[in-house]
Structure formats: C-alpha cells, structure tokens
Scaffold this active site. Sequence first.
Site, PDB file in Angstrom:
ATOM      1  N   SER A   2       0.849  -1.197   0.000  1.00 40.11           N
ATOM      2  CA  SER A   2       0.000   0.000   0.000  1.00 40.11           C
ATOM      3  C   SER A   2       0.882   1.243   0.000  1.00 40.11           C
ATOM      4  O   SER A   2       1.622   1.493   0.950  1.00 40.11           O
ATOM      5  CB  SER A   2      -0.921   0.013   1.221  1.00 40.11           C
ATOM      6  OG  SER A   2      -1.487   1.305   1.328  1.00 40.11           O
TER       7      SER A   2
ATOM      8  N   HIS B 267      -0.967  -1.248  -4.412  1.00 42.04           N
ATOM      9  CA  HIS B 267      -2.270  -1.000  -3.775  1.00 42.04           C
ATOM     10  C   HIS B 267      -2.385   0.496  -3.498  1.00 42.04           C
ATOM     11  O   HIS B 267      -1.545   1.066  -2.790  1.00 42.04           O
ATOM     12  CB  HIS B 267      -2.389  -1.807  -2.476  1.00 42.04           C
ATOM     13  CG  HIS B 267      -3.721  -1.681  -1.807  1.00 42.04           C
ATOM     14  ND1 HIS B 267      -4.820  -2.445  -2.156  1.00 42.04           N
ATOM     15  CD2 HIS B 267      -4.141  -0.875  -0.798  1.00 42.04           C
ATOM     16  CE1 HIS B 267      -5.849  -2.110  -1.391  1.00 42.04           C
ATOM     17  NE2 HIS B 267      -5.473  -1.160  -0.554  1.00 42.04           N
TER      18      HIS B 267
ATOM     19  N   ASP C 105      -4.734   3.643  -2.150  1.00 47.67           N
ATOM     20  CA  ASP C 105      -5.872   3.947  -1.286  1.00 47.67           C
ATOM     21  C   ASP C 105      -6.393   5.360  -1.532  1.00 47.67           C
ATOM     22  O   ASP C 105      -5.731   6.336  -1.205  1.00 47.67           O
ATOM     23  CB  ASP C 105      -5.444   3.810   0.174  1.00 47.67           C
ATOM     24  CG  ASP C 105      -5.187   2.367   0.552  1.00 47.67           C
ATOM     25  OD1 ASP C 105      -6.140   1.574   0.510  1.00 47.67           O
ATOM     26  OD2 ASP C 105      -4.018   2.032   0.854  1.00 47.67           O
TER      27      ASP C 105
ATOM     28  N   MET D 297      -9.106   8.137  -0.608  1.00 50.31           N
ATOM     29  CA  MET D 297     -10.025   8.502   0.484  1.00 50.31           C
ATOM     30  C   MET D 297     -10.536   9.924   0.274  1.00 50.31           C
ATOM     31  O   MET D 297      -9.791  10.804  -0.161  1.00 50.31           O
ATOM     32  CB  MET D 297      -9.303   8.422   1.830  1.00 50.31           C
ATOM     33  CG  MET D 297      -8.658   7.070   2.091  1.00 50.31           C
ATOM     34  SD  MET D 297      -8.002   6.965   3.763  1.00 50.31           S
ATOM     35  CE  MET D 297      -7.033   5.459   3.623  1.00 50.31           C
TER      36      MET D 297
ATOM     37  N   HIS E 297      -8.169   1.032  -4.365  1.00 55.94           N
ATOM     38  CA  HIS E 297      -9.155   0.805  -3.299  1.00 55.94           C
ATOM     39  C   HIS E 297      -9.864   2.128  -3.012  1.00 55.94           C
ATOM     40  O   HIS E 297      -9.284   3.029  -2.412  1.00 55.94           O
ATOM     41  CB  HIS E 297      -8.390   0.289  -2.061  1.00 55.94           C
ATOM     42  CG  HIS E 297      -9.239   0.049  -0.863  1.00 55.94           C
ATOM     43  ND1 HIS E 297      -8.690  -0.235   0.377  1.00 55.94           N
ATOM     44  CD2 HIS E 297     -10.585   0.034  -0.688  1.00 55.94           C
ATOM     45  CE1 HIS E 297      -9.669  -0.398   1.258  1.00 55.94           C
ATOM     46  NE2 HIS E 297     -10.823  -0.242   0.640  1.00 55.94           N
TER      47      HIS E 297
ATOM     48  N   MET F  83     -12.232   4.423  -1.106  1.00 57.52           N
ATOM     49  CA  MET F  83     -12.956   4.654   0.154  1.00 57.52           C
ATOM     50  C   MET F  83     -13.622   6.012   0.026  1.00 57.52           C
ATOM     51  O   MET F  83     -13.261   6.983   0.684  1.00 57.52           O
ATOM     52  CB  MET F  83     -11.974   4.579   1.333  1.00 57.52           C
ATOM     53  CG  MET F  83     -11.552   3.144   1.636  1.00 57.52           C
ATOM     54  SD  MET F  83      -9.975   3.040   2.506  1.00 57.52           S
ATOM     55  CE  MET F  83      -8.863   3.146   1.094  1.00 57.52           C
TER      56      MET F  83
ATOM     57  N   MET G   7     -11.606  -5.979   4.815  1.00 53.62           N
ATOM     58  CA  MET G   7     -10.894  -4.995   5.630  1.00 53.62           C
ATOM     59  C   MET G   7     -10.657  -5.570   7.027  1.00 53.62           C
ATOM     60  O   MET G   7     -11.595  -5.955   7.716  1.00 53.62           O
ATOM     61  CB  MET G   7     -11.706  -3.695   5.749  1.00 53.62           C
ATOM     62  CG  MET G   7     -11.698  -2.816   4.513  1.00 53.62           C
ATOM     63  SD  MET G   7     -10.043  -2.384   3.917  1.00 53.62           S
ATOM     64  CE  MET G   7      -9.387  -1.452   5.299  1.00 53.62           C
TER      65      MET G   7
ATOM     66  N   ASP H 130      -6.663  -6.558   3.971  1.00 57.63           N
ATOM     67  CA  ASP H 130      -6.061  -5.220   3.986  1.00 57.63           C
ATOM     68  C   ASP H 130      -6.190  -4.605   5.372  1.00 57.63           C
ATOM     69  O   ASP H 130      -7.299  -4.369   5.851  1.00 57.63           O
ATOM     70  CB  ASP H 130      -6.791  -4.358   2.948  1.00 57.63           C
ATOM     71  CG  ASP H 130      -6.231  -2.950   2.825  1.00 57.63           C
ATOM     72  OD1 ASP H 130      -5.167  -2.664   3.406  1.00 57.63           O
ATOM     73  OD2 ASP H 130      -6.869  -2.134   2.127  1.00 57.63           O
TER      74      ASP H 130
HETATM   75  C1  DX5 Z   1      -6.565   1.533   5.215  1.00 55.14           C
HETATM   76  C2  DX5 Z   1      -6.075   1.192   3.836  1.00 55.14           C
HETATM   77  C3  DX5 Z   1      -4.949   0.261   3.824  1.00 55.14           C
HETATM   78  C4  DX5 Z   1      -3.726   0.763   4.544  1.00 55.14           C
HETATM   79  C5  DX5 Z   1      -3.045  -0.439   5.135  1.00 55.14           C
HETATM   80  O1  DX5 Z   1      -7.773   2.194   5.152  1.00 55.14           O
HETATM   81  O2  DX5 Z   1      -7.121   0.598   3.085  1.00 55.14           O
HETATM   82  O3  DX5 Z   1      -4.615  -0.172   2.513  1.00 55.14           O
HETATM   83  O4  DX5 Z   1      -2.826   1.446   3.727  1.00 55.14           O
HETATM   84  O5  DX5 Z   1      -2.014  -0.012   5.930  1.00 55.14           O
HETATM   85  P1  DX5 Z   1      -1.306  -0.988   6.981  1.00 55.14           P
HETATM   86  O6  DX5 Z   1      -0.783  -2.144   6.189  1.00 55.14           O
HETATM   87  O7  DX5 Z   1      -0.236  -0.128   7.555  1.00 55.14           O
HETATM   88  O8  DX5 Z   1      -2.337  -1.395   7.981  1.00 55.14           O
HETATM   89 ZN    ZN Z   2      -6.518  -0.340   1.118  1.00 49.28          ZN
END
Ligand code: DX5
Ligand code: ZN
Length: 216
Positions: free
Chosen positions: A8, A33, A35, A37, A66, A68, A137, A175
Amino acid sequence: MSHFVAPSMLSADFTNLEKEIIRINNSDADWFHLDVMDGMFVPNITFGMPVIAQMKKHAQKPFDVHLMIENPDRYIADFAKAGANILSVQYETCPHLHRTVQLIKNHGMKASVALNPHTPVSVLEDILPDLDMVLVMSVNPGFGGQSFIENTYKKLKQLIEMKSRLNADALVEVDGGVTLENASDLLAAGVDVLVAGSTVFKSDNPKQTISELKNS
Ligand code: DX5
Ligand code: ZN
C-alpha cells in the site's frame, strides 16, 4: 496458486514517489495497492486520479485501486482512464452494487468489493459469482498502521465457505494490519492477496520485507 503481495503506497514517502515506485517495480511485489479517500466515507483524505495517472507513467505492475469514497459510480470512468486495473468499491457506499460492478467491468477493470470490519460476508451472497475479488478490511478504513482485527479470521472462513458453495472464483484480499507475523496464518486461512503498508515501508529494507511476505 501462490499468493500475491500488494504494497500500500499510503505508507510510502510521497516526496520521493518516483523512487518508491521504482523500488516496487524492482521487488517481488505483484501489484501497487492505492488507497483513495475522500474525507467523507472515511475521515482521511489521500489522493485521486491525477496522482494515480502520474504514478502510472513509472509503474510496471498492475494498479489495485481501493476506493474509500462516497458514491464511487461518479468516478469509475476516471479511475479506468487514470490506469486502475483492479477497482475495489466499499460495499457500504453502493446501494446499487450490481450496477456498480457491471460499470467497473464495462470499463475494462477487474471488479472487487471491500467489506468493513462490521459488514458481514453474507451480504455478498447474490453478487459473489460476479466478482473478481473480495477485499476483507481487517482494520477500519482510513489510516495505515492500525492493528489487525482478529475477527477477520471468522469472516475469511465464512467467505471461503461461500465461495466453494457458490462455485465462485473471486480472489480474497486482506487489507489492514498485515505483518510478517500474521501473514502465514492469513495465507493458511485462504487469503490470495496480502496488502501491506506500514509493514513494508516502515521496515529497514522494504524490498526484503516484500520478499518475506511473498515467501510466507
Ligand atoms: C486503510 C487502507 C490500507 C492501509 C493499510 O484504510 O485501506 O490499505 O494502507 O495499511 P497498513 O498495512 O499499515 O495497515
Ligand atoms: Zn486499502
């Protein structure tokens, strides 16, 4: 089948993004990956299409994006254009999930649905055969570096059972809070894709850590 590892980039050094991307290119990682948001569905805000499109110029591996964000349908075409190969939407943001999944596929991407820790696996009963991947998750979405929620194992068991009952072949991605310590238990539980942010980027040797996750 051996499993996939998707670092990620949320935990990468954003002031040296090109260097970080090249590091992943030259590692045993399978995917990036990414993320996204929006500060609405989750409290945090990260990056969106323009950054992903720029990253794509340097990256040599598929983009596992991903989302969110609320109302993801609005941006599906844009993420396809930016270079997403696999697109995950959060179940909780999609009142018309079947339509959303078809939209993702119609834009040439693999379709994945992410479940929050409190969202039961059973909600996927009627969509699972249409999915390329399910993202479980194992922390509440929003931030890297949180600790793994143990109830995830129960959900993984239910998901794998549902997959075999429905003869569905969606990959199972986990994840949040993935570490070198729990990776082998997760793989034994049937996980196909390990996402890891802080475990990779906060380690002394990210490339080595990725290899260890790959060889778990
Ligand atoms: C959290 C993200 C993850 C995050 C994981 O909302 O979806 O992908 O980056 O980070 P770690 O591996 O540090 O928990
Ligand atoms: Zn993620």
